[in-house]
Scaffold this active site. Sequence first.
Site, PDB file in Angstrom:
ATOM      1  N   HIS A 195     -25.259  47.162  10.219  1.00 34.25           N
ATOM      2  CA  HIS A 195     -26.023  46.152  10.379  1.00 34.25           C
ATOM      3  C   HIS A 195     -25.634  44.943   9.356  1.00 34.25           C
ATOM      4  O   HIS A 195     -25.723  43.864   9.992  1.00 34.25           O
ATOM      5  CB  HIS A 195     -27.685  46.394  10.337  1.00 34.25           C
ATOM      6  CG  HIS A 195     -28.227  46.871  11.646  1.00 34.25           C
ATOM      7  ND1 HIS A 195     -29.293  47.652  11.618  1.00 34.25           N
ATOM      8  CD2 HIS A 195     -28.035  46.447  12.668  1.00 34.25           C
ATOM      9  CE1 HIS A 195     -29.523  47.730  12.713  1.00 34.25           C
ATOM     10  NE2 HIS A 195     -28.851  47.111  13.437  1.00 34.25           N
ATOM     11  N   ARG A 302     -11.471  45.378  22.555  1.00 31.67           N
ATOM     12  CA  ARG A 302     -11.118  46.651  21.952  1.00 31.67           C
ATOM     13  C   ARG A 302     -12.206  47.751  22.023  1.00 31.67           C
ATOM     14  O   ARG A 302     -12.957  47.485  21.311  1.00 31.67           O
ATOM     15  CB  ARG A 302     -10.480  46.362  20.500  1.00 31.67           C
ATOM     16  CG  ARG A 302      -9.469  45.321  20.333  1.00 31.67           C
ATOM     17  CD  ARG A 302      -8.594  45.417  18.971  1.00 31.67           C
ATOM     18  NE  ARG A 302      -7.546  44.776  18.976  1.00 31.67           N
ATOM     19  CZ  ARG A 302      -7.415  43.487  18.653  1.00 31.67           C
ATOM     20  NH1 ARG A 302      -8.457  42.450  18.282  1.00 31.67           N
ATOM     21  NH2 ARG A 302      -6.234  42.943  18.456  1.00 31.67           N
ATOM     22  N   ARG A 338     -10.344  46.634  27.424  1.00 31.06           N
ATOM     23  CA  ARG A 338      -8.809  47.291  27.360  1.00 31.06           C
ATOM     24  C   ARG A 338      -9.375  48.772  27.085  1.00 31.06           C
ATOM     25  O   ARG A 338     -10.259  49.191  26.354  1.00 31.06           O
ATOM     26  CB  ARG A 338      -8.207  46.700  25.883  1.00 31.06           C
ATOM     27  CG  ARG A 338      -6.986  47.668  25.911  1.00 31.06           C
ATOM     28  CD  ARG A 338      -6.240  47.134  24.746  1.00 31.06           C
ATOM     29  NE  ARG A 338      -6.900  47.562  23.404  1.00 31.06           N
ATOM     30  CZ  ARG A 338      -6.211  47.272  22.294  1.00 31.06           C
ATOM     31  NH1 ARG A 338      -5.397  46.453  22.308  1.00 31.06           N
ATOM     32  NH2 ARG A 338      -6.984  47.478  21.233  1.00 31.06           N
ATOM     33  N   GLU A 439       3.384  44.829  25.466  1.00 32.63           N
ATOM     34  CA  GLU A 439       3.634  44.770  23.902  1.00 32.63           C
ATOM     35  C   GLU A 439       4.870  45.558  23.529  1.00 32.63           C
ATOM     36  O   GLU A 439       4.887  45.914  22.184  1.00 32.63           O
ATOM     37  CB  GLU A 439       2.306  45.199  23.353  1.00 32.63           C
ATOM     38  CG  GLU A 439       1.466  46.546  24.122  1.00 32.63           C
ATOM     39  CD  GLU A 439      -0.004  46.291  23.229  1.00 32.63           C
ATOM     40  OE1 GLU A 439      -0.155  46.035  22.465  1.00 32.63           O
ATOM     41  OE2 GLU A 439      -0.614  47.394  24.010  1.00 32.63           O
ATOM     42  N   ASN A 462       1.094  41.270  18.956  1.00 39.17           N
ATOM     43  CA  ASN A 462       1.061  42.143  17.316  1.00 39.17           C
ATOM     44  C   ASN A 462       1.839  43.274  17.448  1.00 39.17           C
ATOM     45  O   ASN A 462       2.729  43.828  16.524  1.00 39.17           O
ATOM     46  CB  ASN A 462      -0.340  42.769  17.158  1.00 39.17           C
ATOM     47  CG  ASN A 462      -1.572  41.566  17.232  1.00 39.17           C
ATOM     48  OD1 ASN A 462      -1.055  40.390  16.874  1.00 39.17           O
ATOM     49  ND2 ASN A 462      -2.762  41.942  17.398  1.00 39.17           N
ATOM     50  N   ASP A 463       1.814  43.995  18.535  1.00 36.12           N
ATOM     51  CA  ASP A 463       2.769  45.345  18.859  1.00 36.12           C
ATOM     52  C   ASP A 463       4.228  44.816  19.306  1.00 36.12           C
ATOM     53  O   ASP A 463       5.217  45.461  18.962  1.00 36.12           O
ATOM     54  CB  ASP A 463       2.077  45.959  19.924  1.00 36.12           C
ATOM     55  CG  ASP A 463       1.276  47.170  19.182  1.00 36.12           C
ATOM     56  OD1 ASP A 463       1.481  47.753  17.956  1.00 36.12           O
ATOM     57  OD2 ASP A 463      -0.033  47.383  19.732  1.00 36.12           O
ATOM     58  N   ARG A 473       3.825  47.597  11.440  1.00 33.41           N
ATOM     59  CA  ARG A 473       2.720  46.399  11.042  1.00 33.41           C
ATOM     60  C   ARG A 473       1.761  46.800  10.172  1.00 33.41           C
ATOM     61  O   ARG A 473       1.046  46.010   9.503  1.00 33.41           O
ATOM     62  CB  ARG A 473       1.890  46.009  12.548  1.00 33.41           C
ATOM     63  CG  ARG A 473       1.176  47.027  12.966  1.00 33.41           C
ATOM     64  CD  ARG A 473       0.607  46.432  14.635  1.00 33.41           C
ATOM     65  NE  ARG A 473      -0.633  46.078  14.417  1.00 33.41           N
ATOM     66  CZ  ARG A 473      -1.389  45.909  15.702  1.00 33.41           C
ATOM     67  NH1 ARG A 473      -0.591  46.425  16.647  1.00 33.41           N
ATOM     68  NH2 ARG A 473      -2.571  45.528  15.750  1.00 33.41           N
ATOM     69  N   CYS A 510      -3.094  37.899  23.890  1.00 32.76           N
ATOM     70  CA  CYS A 510      -4.270  38.144  23.134  1.00 32.76           C
ATOM     71  C   CYS A 510      -3.970  38.752  21.738  1.00 32.76           C
ATOM     72  O   CYS A 510      -4.901  39.240  20.828  1.00 32.76           O
ATOM     73  CB  CYS A 510      -4.986  39.227  24.020  1.00 32.76           C
ATOM     74  SG  CYS A 510      -4.189  40.905  24.092  1.00 32.76           S
TER      75      CYS A 510
HETATM   76  C1  PEP Z   1      -1.570  43.360  20.127  1.00 32.69           C
HETATM   77  O1  PEP Z   1      -0.927  44.452  19.910  1.00 32.69           O
HETATM   78  O2  PEP Z   1      -1.028  42.184  20.228  1.00 32.69           O
HETATM   79  C2  PEP Z   1      -2.886  43.745  20.502  1.00 32.69           C
HETATM   80  C3  PEP Z   1      -3.573  42.574  20.571  1.00 32.69           C
HETATM   81  O3  PEP Z   1      -3.493  44.936  20.355  1.00 32.69           O
HETATM   82  P1  PEP Z   1      -3.838  45.576  18.969  1.00 32.69           P
HETATM   83  O4  PEP Z   1      -3.685  44.666  17.895  1.00 32.69           O
HETATM   84  O5  PEP Z   1      -5.086  45.883  19.098  1.00 32.69           O
HETATM   85  O6  PEP Z   1      -2.900  46.606  18.963  1.00 32.69           O
HETATM   86 MG    MG Z   2      -1.302  46.339  20.524  1.00 34.30          MG
END
Ligand code: PEP
Ligand code: MG
Length: 580
Positions: A195, A302, A338, A439, A462-463, A473, A510
């Site tokens: 919380h 997520r 997702r 990704e 990100n991936d 990463r 995203c």
């Molecule tokens: C990504 O990989 O860019 C992504 C949005 O997913 P996550 O960061 O949850 O792996």
């Molecule tokens: Mg990802």
Amino acid sequence: MITAFVGLGVAGARKLAVGPAALLRQEPNVSPDPIERPEVELRRLDAALDAARRRLERTRQQIPLDTPAHIADFIDTHLLMLTDSALVDATRDLIREQHINAGWALKLQRDILVQVFDEMNDPYLSARRDDIEHVVRQIQLCLDCHDEPDSGDFILDQVKDCVIVADDLTPADAILLRQRGVAAFVTEHGGPMSHTAILARSLDIPAVMGVHRATAVLRQGEQLVVNAATGTVLATTEPETLDYFRRQLSSAESYRETLKQLLARPSTSRDGIPVVLLANLELPEDSAAAQANGASGVGLYRTEMLFLNHTRAPREDEHLANYLSILDALNGLPLTIRTLDLGVDKSIRYLSERLPPLINPALGLRAIRLCLKEPELFLPQLRAILRASAAGPVRLMIPMISTLNEVDSLLRLIQTTKRMLRREGLAFDPLMPIGGMIEVPAAALMAEALARRLDFLSIGTNDLIQYTLAIDRLDDSVSYLYEPLHPAILRLIQSIIEAAAKTRTRVSMCGEMAGDARYTRLLLGLGLREFSMQPGSLLEVKAIVRDSNVGALKRTMVELMPRIDDISSQHLLDRLAEAA
Ligand code: PEP
Ligand code: MG
């Protein structure tokens, strides 16, 4: 000298704070000392319950008018617990039967209740173990101050602009501290579901939680720099460092103020191109921040939090309740859910015990691969997403696609699930859009084929960066190579956007790159028109969109992309800034 600490950052729109540490030690004095007369302990317990109730009621009255309405509920929950027989009567019984003191009896009963909560499978409910711990600690602290009932108010008075350093904070503490103008929280305990974390986000107080031994190591009054975006706390005596962060803070503050004026303005470029700005959510509670920052929907929810740290997978009704609560908060705005993306940094005990160990988790059985392999884990989620689509605009998004087979298998599974739901008389939207995350480089190179099978694409940078540049990463030692402007990444993004345009498929982004205002012009120039990001970045990106001439950015990228390998990142950004 600078000492750095790392924990879990909890950031709303405000991410940085600089101020002196105010240490809050709230450890009650509890030991199993024997007692002679249980009646005396029962009276002490009653007096402490009374003092704790008075303190909570006082806090409730002091909730600032501009505090989100649901926050008062946290206090009400604690007030109710003070009369709950599972806590109070059971503690009384322990005092009577075992001749133990009130503080120790409370501890024993707390341990029993916490264990029950730990075994619950709903992540929201099991996170409520924090409430039990907070309430019990309040009562225990009040046991020590029964002759001066008001000394149960443990919040220091001199905390304005200070960084509170505590082992843990209750929701009531958080409210009082915000009212007293604290700059940030640093706590030893507490996770993103607590919380207090939810409150810190809602109240827009930057916080870093899970900083082990913070109260033992940090000293009263020493200057701290708290960065809730990165989860770091710096303790420093260097005036230049402090000045640097104070300047950053003050320019961030004045910029944030001016950004608020953009809330009511459309997200349209100077040359009239509309750009959709969506929010990424980690928790249902984040939908408040998404709304407050003017998101026009959720581009990435997520769902891993639903699965983490529990003894079994969530049931269909638990998924459904979670999704419906977000839809409800979003008031008609679209929600992109997702499907489960476990496997790399997030793993669950009930799976890791059953499946063979992952040799290289990033390249192993994660995301869609895991879901197709483990229907027992995945089907309840799939059914719940479909059922939620009957209640509002839901889109389903598949993470980490690397082959067309995966998409085909998933589409078949969705068809079968729809037939199953129809037979059971359960409603769903037969046209619920199904999209895929791009990704993995293989998916990027096959984006056109994927787009033909799917209703939308979303670029997970990100991936995509991790897999294209072969950089883990999560590994600090190679983070210097993590470069969104690497020519290979830009080419892949360009080809995904082109594939989507060719097939008239919606495409968004995203990954973190979408919420980094340094890259907004570049992405607009590459043709991106839909961005999804953490809510705190929405207005900053909107400001750039509104200040851009998309036609000119496009022309610049058309000119630069063919020789992108030979152009430095700085030159690229400078050219875009000139063109905008
Ligand atoms: C990504 O990989 O860019 C992504 C949005 O997913 P996550 O960061 O949850 O792996
Ligand atoms: Mg990802």
